[in-house]
Design an enzyme around this catalytic site. Sequence first.
Site, PDB file in Angstrom:
ATOM      1  N   ASP A   1       0.817  -1.287  -0.011  1.00 44.70           N
ATOM      2  CA  ASP A   1      -0.124  -0.055   0.049  1.00 44.70           C
ATOM      3  C   ASP A   1       0.797   1.411   0.002  1.00 44.70           C
ATOM      4  O   ASP A   1       1.926   1.500   0.748  1.00 44.70           O
ATOM      5  CB  ASP A   1      -1.036   0.098   1.341  1.00 44.70           C
ATOM      6  CG  ASP A   1      -2.113   1.225   1.418  1.00 44.70           C
ATOM      7  OD1 ASP A   1      -2.702   1.132   0.532  1.00 44.70           O
ATOM      8  OD2 ASP A   1      -1.884   1.935   2.164  1.00 44.70           O
TER       9      ASP A   1
ATOM     10  N   GLU B   1      14.273 -15.016   0.336  1.00 40.66           N
ATOM     11  CA  GLU B   1      14.936 -16.188   1.140  1.00 40.66           C
ATOM     12  C   GLU B   1      13.847 -17.380   0.902  1.00 40.66           C
ATOM     13  O   GLU B   1      14.430 -18.545   1.470  1.00 40.66           O
ATOM     14  CB  GLU B   1      14.754 -15.684   2.596  1.00 40.66           C
ATOM     15  CG  GLU B   1      15.666 -14.624   2.900  1.00 40.66           C
ATOM     16  CD  GLU B   1      15.410 -13.970   4.227  1.00 40.66           C
ATOM     17  OE1 GLU B   1      15.821 -13.012   4.689  1.00 40.66           O
ATOM     18  OE2 GLU B   1      14.283 -14.260   5.060  1.00 40.66           O
TER      19      GLU B   1
END
Length: 561
Positions: A221, A270
């Site tokens: 956002d 990751e």
Amino acid sequence: MSIPASTTTHPEATWWRQAAVYQIYPRSFADSNGDGMGDLPGVTARMDYLAALGIDALWLSPFYPSALADGGYDVDDYRNVDPRLGSLKDFDTMVAAAHDAGIRIIVDIVPNHSSNLHPWFQAALAAAPGSPERARYHFLEGLGEDGELPPSDWPSHFGGGAWTRVKEAAGPNAGQLGQWYLHLFAAEQPDFNWDNQEVREDFHTTLRFWADRGVDGFRVDVAHALDKDMSLPLRSKPALEILVDDGSDPLFDRDAVHDIFAGWRSVLNEYDPPKAAVAEAWVPFTDRRLKYARPAELGQAFNFDLLQAHFDGTEFRTIAEKCLSEAQASGASSTWVFSNHDVVRHASRYALPDDSTLETLEAWLLSDGVSPATDLARGLRRARAATLFMLGLPGSAYLYQGEELGLFEVSDLPAAALQDPTWFRTKHKIKGRDGCRVPLPWSATEPNFGFGGTPWLPQPSWFALQAADVQDGAVGSTLEMYRGALALRRKLQTEESLEWLSGESGPLVHYRRPNGWEVLTNFADEPAQLPTGVDLSKVVLSSGEPAGKTIPGETTLWFAP
């Protein structure tokens, strides 16, 4: 900092590039416990519906604990579920059900601001000026003889100024009015200080928290607003528009924001496959917006070009060409969207006069949808044609709950029901976004149209005509058109390219995808002759039925290879 894009060879690493993503505004989707507010178990209960629709992913608007000062975008706790919407166990159940149905999960992350009830902000209010607690936000002394004036002229997106003064609870001025804090949105949404390393690390923890629970991606956002120039004296910025293309605006699209998202990409990488992300970055300069979509950052950024376009063939084709070229240059895929939780639904926008502007929309809402007059049949016809035009394009398609039912904006919500902070902060001059957030109609005959308890925003009687059960299995219904389009899209989607078969301008827009799948749209009001060589026997989907050798006005046809 420069973080390379992931080099994973996981077969699902690029699932997002041409995905159909369905946005759920959780409070308005489905209510499982009868309290009038949609919830996560309600989403799980409707998973069969979502699977039958044919989407690839769900995007959940905020479901975190919140006082709802801004519809959930004021977050109290980034690593929990609002108890009115369920629990973390309910979240895990929903994710498992979605994955079992072949649907991925994207969650909304709100990094520009927290709520004023967030523990960090409460600690800041209790602390003295200059404290580490206040350093997580933007607290400044005011201007004027006694600090009675805000530190700058910066405005809030919701109306009024972007600064609120606090009464000090600690320090030599305890009990007196003291510093001011920055909030680019509501006063209940204080802006984080992203120069603070603790803020950065805490959001990395939040990303890992949800990724470890099975989330496949994140919608970011207000991604363009995280970094601000807080050097004193603060520069003047009396309007919210971005007028410079060099990253030097004091509030928006500053170069330093990209270091933040490079750090996010290192966290997202990751995982194998890497987690996806898409930026909401309202940046008017294309080359600037595309920086957020680089593989070393978020990977995608919304473009709202079609959302802001008139229903015009030349305009639609020009936008599609431009956005596809830009996406290719950035290494991302394009994103297409017509409706979301922040804008008037596109079936209503297209029902308004062709020369309508944002000011026209706001005036129309203030008139309760009376002036100017709308042509709802034309609006829905255009919305269906535009949707099929868009779903044929390469890239990701972002759909908003209820558009598959052809829902219109609920423009006549009574003033007493309105909850959008814009309505209050503009002193009732802008009605706001509640009309696109009204809870969905699932059944034409059940109480509250099958949503659950008495909904938190009132539903109009005409919802019975567009309820999901009325359209289910009904030939030619908007719901069945969406189901057919999404099923064919998944089957026919190939390389991210197309060939234009029509001229550069005019009402007829015709393109072919690499495997021979063709899309033809007539943007004119009147029927048009079909192009030479078009074989109507190959039509596999249409927003309106062709007649003879013509394509009706405001209609899109799909042709099989």
